[in-house]
Enzyme design. Structure first.
Site, PDB file in Angstrom:
ATOM      1  CG  ASP A   1       1.281 -20.115   1.019  1.00 20.76           C
ATOM      2  OD1 ASP A   1       1.931 -19.780   2.028  1.00 20.76           O
ATOM      3  OD2 ASP A   1       1.792 -20.762   0.083  1.00 20.76           O
TER       4      ASP A   1
ATOM      5  CE1 TYR B   1      -3.106  -3.073   0.947  1.00 18.23           C
ATOM      6  CE2 TYR B   1      -4.531  -1.161   1.128  1.00 18.23           C
ATOM      7  CZ  TYR B   1      -4.377  -2.531   1.004  1.00 18.23           C
ATOM      8  OH  TYR B   1      -5.486  -3.334   0.939  1.00 18.23           O
TER       9      TYR B   1
ATOM     10  CE  LYS C   1       4.365 -17.204  -0.880  1.00 22.64           C
ATOM     11  NZ  LYS C   1       3.757 -18.547  -0.784  1.00 22.64           N
TER      12      LYS C   1
ATOM     13  CG  ASP D   1     -12.508  -8.726   3.443  1.00 19.01           C
ATOM     14  OD1 ASP D   1     -12.292  -7.873   4.329  1.00 19.01           O
ATOM     15  OD2 ASP D   1     -13.111  -8.463   2.381  1.00 19.01           O
TER      16      ASP D   1
ATOM     17  CG  ASP E   1      -7.290  -5.722   2.456  1.00 21.76           C
ATOM     18  OD1 ASP E   1      -8.288  -5.355   3.097  1.00 21.76           O
ATOM     19  OD2 ASP E   1      -7.248  -5.775   1.214  1.00 21.76           O
TER      20      ASP E   1
HETATM   21  C1  IPM Z   1     -10.097  -2.374   4.387  1.00 19.96           C
HETATM   22  C2  IPM Z   1     -10.455  -2.021   2.958  1.00 19.96           C
HETATM   23  C3  IPM Z   1      -9.493  -0.972   2.441  1.00 19.96           C
HETATM   24  C4  IPM Z   1      -8.117  -1.580   2.448  1.00 19.96           C
HETATM   25  C5  IPM Z   1      -9.834  -0.417   1.052  1.00 19.96           C
HETATM   26  C6  IPM Z   1     -11.270   0.076   0.983  1.00 19.96           C
HETATM   27  C7  IPM Z   1      -8.898   0.673   0.630  1.00 19.96           C
HETATM   28  O1  IPM Z   1     -10.474  -3.153   2.172  1.00 19.96           O
HETATM   29  O2  IPM Z   1     -10.106  -1.496   5.256  1.00 19.96           O
HETATM   30  O3  IPM Z   1      -9.811  -3.532   4.637  1.00 19.96           O
HETATM   31  O4  IPM Z   1      -7.719  -2.223   1.486  1.00 19.96           O
HETATM   32  O5  IPM Z   1      -7.420  -1.406   3.443  1.00 19.96           O
HETATM   33 MG    MG Z   2     -10.258  -4.960   3.242  1.00 18.78          MG
END
Ligand code: IPM
Ligand code: MG
Length: 331
Positions: free
Chosen positions: A200, A124, A169, A228, A224
């Site tokens: 992984d 990032y 990694k 999720d 990130d």
């Molecule tokens: C998160 C989101 C953000 C990220 C995006 C919306 C920029 O996915 O907060 O996890 O990638 O950090």
């Molecule tokens: Mg995210």
């Protein structure tokens, strides 16, 4: 205490008003500063946010944030990433904990861990070049960046089960060797038990053995993606909150995005945003935040839940029930 309130786009506009009502129920001395930022504003004015907005946010102590739609248009600068950078919110804290009576894809509820995601560098970095035949993004790992996230994770581990998992990694990305070495050294210096694992393998292990983990520290993009994925262990993206913490500021946002597909229908799950209020209150040192857990247990038991959890309640109905529980408890 001054709190910037940014609803953002999509379901951010539905869950944040509900979360704010829950916060208001505690009657804390908080001055709220509403800000309209994001994709909708970009479409209207050509700018998702201004320098003045950044100054306004810097004049606050913390931010409660909904979600902002991020698009790949080169002229669109992500609000979220800009704020993280400007406020130097280096630690992204994402607790993964089951809620009573709700199970995720694995059907288990014997886990309770926290992902500590480095939030300012890695992939990032924003250092990239986009061309028709060649595009690249520079992955940045610094000693300073790795040290401060490792410190944060170790201090957290000390308050918990004293167990740190370093996710990397480094077999392929040699830049991760620095991250791994710094995390190991920091853990040793703090007397924190640690192990490391390739990202992984970690994805697999988290699905098979989530109960093994306590504090998980990793670089930006891995954190990130894993966060999720871990929302599926909990049962819904609508249930996982996060905090972005820096030296001076703190910023609270649900892990979910703006979800344009369900926006405007009044069915988004407000619990992640409400759990963000809980994290905000913890950051403020407010022990009454525990009432939020109780209120959530209550709505889950009474099945006042949104469709993502198999219920029929609306965003506002869930919010109202939680607010009422807290107001009744506080008398
Ligand atoms: C998160 C989101 C953000 C990220 C995006 C919306 C920029 O996915 O907060 O996890 O990638 O950090
Ligand atoms: Mg995210």
């Amino acid at each position: 205490m001054k709190l910037a309130v940014i609803e953002g786009d999509g379901i951010g506009r539905e869950v944040i008003p509900v979360a704010v009502k829950v916060l208001d129920a505690f009657g804390l001395e908080i001055e709220k500063v509403p800000l309209e930022l994001g994709y909708a504003r970009w479409e209207r004015t050509g700018a998702a946010m201004s320098d003045q907005d950044i100054e306004t946010i810097k004049g606050c102590d913390a931010v409660l944030f909904g979600a902002v739609t991020t698009v790949p248009d080169p002229s669109y600068k992500s609000v979220l990433l800009t704020i993280r950078k400007e406020l130097d919110l280096y630690a992204n804290i994402r607790p993964v904990k089951p809620l009573p009576g709700v199970t995720g894809v694995t059907g288990r509820s014997d886990f309770d861990f926290i992902i500590v995601r480095e939030n300012t560098e890695g992939l990032y970095s924003g250092i990239e070049e986009i061309g028709p035949d060649l595009s690249w993004t520079k992955r940045v790992v610094t000693r300073k960046g790795s040290e401060r996230i490792a410190e944060y994770a170790c201090k957290l581990a000390k308050k918990r089960k004293n167990n740190l998992t370093i996710v990397h990694k480094s077999n392929v990305l040699k830049s991760d060797k620095l991250f791994l070495d710094v995390c190991r050294q920091t853990a040793s210096a703090h007397g924190v038990e640690y192990s490391d694992i390739l990202v992984d393998s970690m994805a697999y292990s988290l699905m098979m053995h989530p109960e093994r983990y306590d504090v998980v520290v990793t670089t930006n993009l891995f954190g990130d993606i894993l966060s999720d994925m871990c929302a599926s262990l909990v049962g819904s993206l609508g249930l996982v909150p996060s905090a972005n913490i820096g030296e001076k500021y703190a910023f609270f946002e649900p892990v979910h995005g703006s979800a344009p597909d369900i926006a405007g229908k009044g069915i988004s799950n407000p619990l992640a945003a409400i759990l963000c209020v809980k994290m905000l209150m913890e950051w403020m040192g407010q022990s009454r935040s525990l009432l939020i857990d109780e209120a959530i247990v209550d709505v889950l038991q009474k099945k006042i839940i949104t469709p993502d959890l198999g219920g029929t309640a609306s965003t506002t109905e869930v919010g109202n029930a939680i607010e009422k529980y807290i107001r009744d408890a506080l008398g």
